[in-house]
Design a protein around this motif. Structure first.
Motif, PDB file in Angstrom:
ATOM      1  N   GLU A 219      22.039 -18.254 -62.634  1.00 47.47           N
ATOM      2  CA  GLU A 219      20.831 -19.037 -62.347  1.00 47.47           C
ATOM      3  C   GLU A 219      20.267 -19.554 -63.663  1.00 47.47           C
ATOM      4  OE1 GLU A 219      18.782 -19.018 -59.294  1.00 47.47           O
ATOM      5  OE2 GLU A 219      20.112 -17.777 -58.114  1.00 47.47           O
ATOM      6  N   CYS A 221      16.805 -21.698 -64.040  1.00 48.75           N
ATOM      7  CA  CYS A 221      15.783 -22.415 -63.264  1.00 48.75           C
ATOM      8  C   CYS A 221      14.391 -22.114 -63.817  1.00 48.75           C
ATOM      9  CB  CYS A 221      15.876 -22.029 -61.792  1.00 48.75           C
ATOM     10  SG  CYS A 221      15.752 -20.251 -61.494  1.00 48.75           S
ATOM     11  N   PHE A 226      12.658 -18.960 -59.899  1.00 48.89           N
ATOM     12  CA  PHE A 226      13.377 -17.689 -59.991  1.00 48.89           C
ATOM     13  C   PHE A 226      12.640 -16.579 -59.242  1.00 48.89           C
ATOM     14  CE2 PHE A 226      14.531 -13.660 -62.109  1.00 48.89           C
ATOM     15  CZ  PHE A 226      15.907 -13.688 -61.895  1.00 48.89           C
ATOM     16  N   PRO A 230      15.190 -17.071 -55.759  1.00 53.01           N
ATOM     17  CA  PRO A 230      16.432 -17.353 -56.483  1.00 53.01           C
ATOM     18  C   PRO A 230      17.534 -17.733 -55.508  1.00 53.01           C
ATOM     19  CG  PRO A 230      15.910 -15.000 -56.554  1.00 53.01           C
ATOM     20  CD  PRO A 230      14.741 -15.681 -55.946  1.00 53.01           C
ATOM     21  N   ARG A 231      18.384 -18.671 -55.942  1.00 47.59           N
ATOM     22  CA  ARG A 231      19.380 -19.212 -55.019  1.00 47.59           C
ATOM     23  C   ARG A 231      20.539 -18.254 -54.759  1.00 47.59           C
ATOM     24  NH1 ARG A 231      18.268 -24.536 -58.322  1.00 47.59           N
ATOM     25  NH2 ARG A 231      18.521 -22.975 -59.924  1.00 47.59           N
TER      26      ARG A 231
END
Length: 245
Positions: A219, A221, A226, A230-231
């Protein structure tokens, strides 16, 4: 705005073991970037590659436009421009606190002893340690030693500061005195790249958060992204563990 620090596809191996894999990111002037992730994820290695303390085999790192990995680069000169604060202080035990702050200024920057001393005393005042100027590192607490280490890095007038887990060797009650100095630096616009587990600090001052796992940047970002959502599942798992305590 050109990045103060620019990583492009940086990869590194220890023998057959790959510790960094295609890491690309940048730290812009005045930005505070926190690097977090589980132990062994490559965080400290990435930050040590940034000023040539660790060699890397592929990719490029530019610090203020200068190539860190280029054989012709004068690394001592480069390191004078990018402050580094380590986990274990790395102060000279046989030198007084003031001498720790003046040595690099005199040897590397060519300042006179008096110029260096004035600068040192001003910085010790800034980190709240004026009354300890004459002492030796062994006479100070861990938190005080780390604040001296920060002042020593600042004495070189760096364009950026790197912090490698600056509070992880400290007793819990000493952590805040070091983080307070770092928060102050951030508020003054110092460019900072910080490897840390201190998520409270990250929430307070980070512009961006880099999350690493198994040598990769998973990540990269904004702080709000975050901590908000978060992705990656790996970052979500990490945060759920670290924020539940």
């Amino acid at each position: 705005m050109p990045a103060t620090l620019h990583f492009q596809n940086v990869s590194k191996w220890y023998g057959d073991f790959q510790v960094l894999s295609q890491c690309s990111t940048q730290v812009n002037k005045g930005e505070v970037v926190v690097v977090c992730g589980p132990s062994g994820s490559g965080k400290s290695t990435l930050i040590k590659c940034a000023n040539g303390l660790e060699p890397f085999q592929q990719g490029s790192i530019l610090m203020d436009g200068i190539s860190v990995g280029d054989a012709s680069t004068n690394l001592p000169q480069l390191r004078a421009r990018i402050g580094m604060v380590f986990q274990h202080f790395e102060l000279f035990p046989h030198l007084s606190v003031t001498e720790n702050l003046t040595l690099g200024q005199i040897k590397v920057l060519g300042r006179s002893a008096e110029q260096a001393r004035v600068k040192a005393l001003g910085l010790l005042d800034r980190v709240g340690l004026s009354e300890h100027a004459h002492k030796f590192p062994g006479q100070l607490s861990g938190g005080q030693q780390q604040r001296v280490a920060i002042a020593r890095a600042l004495a070189m007038d760096p364009v950026a500061m790197l912090f490698d887990e600056p509070t992880s060797a400290l007793d819990p009650e000493m952590v805040s005195e070091v983080l307070d100095v770092m928060v102050q630096l951030a508020s003054e616009g110092m460019t900072m790249m910080v490897v840390t587990h201190e998520m409270g600090f990250a929430r307070k001052v980070a512009h961006r958060v880099i999350f690493m796992d198994q040598g990769k940047i998973v990540e990269d970002c904004t702080r709000d992204e975050f901590f908000g959502a978060p992705r990656s599942a790996r970052a979500q798992e990490f945060l759920s563990k670290i924020l539940s305590h």
